[in-house]
Design a protein around this motif. Structure first.
Motif, PDB file in Angstrom:
ATOM      1  N   ASN A 101       0.956   4.068  -3.018  1.00  0.00           N
ATOM      2  CA  ASN A 101       0.704   5.485  -2.786  1.00  0.00           C
ATOM      3  C   ASN A 101       1.890   6.368  -3.148  1.00  0.00           C
ATOM      4  O   ASN A 101       1.708   7.509  -3.560  1.00  0.00           O
ATOM      5  CB  ASN A 101       0.340   5.733  -1.322  1.00  0.00           C
ATOM      6  CG  ASN A 101      -1.002   5.141  -0.965  1.00  0.00           C
ATOM      7  OD1 ASN A 101      -1.865   4.977  -1.812  1.00  0.00           O
ATOM      8  ND2 ASN A 101      -1.187   4.804   0.296  1.00  0.00           N
ATOM      9  N   SER A 102       3.108   5.880  -2.977  1.00  0.00           N
ATOM     10  CA  SER A 102       4.270   6.743  -3.155  1.00  0.00           C
ATOM     11  C   SER A 102       4.864   6.727  -4.558  1.00  0.00           C
ATOM     12  O   SER A 102       5.448   7.720  -4.989  1.00  0.00           O
ATOM     13  CB  SER A 102       5.355   6.394  -2.135  1.00  0.00           C
ATOM     14  OG  SER A 102       5.811   5.075  -2.329  1.00  0.00           O
ATOM     15  N   GLU A 108       0.831  -1.211   0.000  1.00  0.00           N
ATOM     16  CA  GLU A 108       0.000   0.000   0.000  1.00  0.00           C
ATOM     17  C   GLU A 108       0.862   1.256   0.000  1.00  0.00           C
ATOM     18  O   GLU A 108       0.562   2.221  -0.712  1.00  0.00           O
ATOM     19  CB  GLU A 108      -0.919  -0.001   1.219  1.00  0.00           C
ATOM     20  CG  GLU A 108      -1.865   1.179   1.244  1.00  0.00           C
ATOM     21  CD  GLU A 108      -2.797   1.141   2.436  1.00  0.00           C
ATOM     22  OE1 GLU A 108      -3.373   2.191   2.747  1.00  0.00           O
ATOM     23  OE2 GLU A 108      -2.947   0.067   3.055  1.00  0.00           O
ATOM     24  N   THR A 109       1.958   1.231   0.743  1.00  0.00           N
ATOM     25  CA  THR A 109       2.860   2.375   0.766  1.00  0.00           C
ATOM     26  C   THR A 109       3.465   2.620  -0.610  1.00  0.00           C
ATOM     27  O   THR A 109       3.524   3.760  -1.084  1.00  0.00           O
ATOM     28  CB  THR A 109       3.983   2.145   1.800  1.00  0.00           C
ATOM     29  OG1 THR A 109       3.387   1.982   3.090  1.00  0.00           O
ATOM     30  CG2 THR A 109       4.943   3.315   1.844  1.00  0.00           C
TER      31      THR A 109
END
Length: 91
Positions: free
Chosen positions: A57-58, A53-54
């Motif tokens: 998003n990044s 998920e990180t």
């Protein structure tokens, strides 16, 4: 960019099994080991999900940042070239 450190809250959100604090009986050692491995697997799965998920998003933010930085450099190069032409013609 967002910082994404593993905090205590990450581990608090993990599903916790009720532990009795007693050593399991010899007949249930295999069951205890299986449950223990399932808990480890669950924790690893939660961690991989958090990392995914990180990244989800990044990465788009990083790509846009690189595009903006390159456009900025290109525009500055064009500006300096135009400014240089004006100085040559004015002298």
């Amino acid at each position: 960019m967002e910082s994404s450190y593993i905090t205590v809250d990450f581990f608090r959100k993990l599903p916790q099994e009720a532990e009795k604090g007693m050593n399991p009986a010899p007949s249930s050692v295999e069951h205890y080991a299986e449950g223990h491995f399932q808990r480890i697997g669950s924790n690893v799965s939660s961690y991989v999900g958090m990392v995914s998920e990180t990244l989800r998003n990044s990465i788009p933010k990083a790509v846009v940042h690189c595009q903006v930085r390159e456009a900025n450099r290109s525009l500055l190069d064009h500006f300096y070239a135009q400014l240089g032409k004006k100085e040559v013609y004015n002298t």
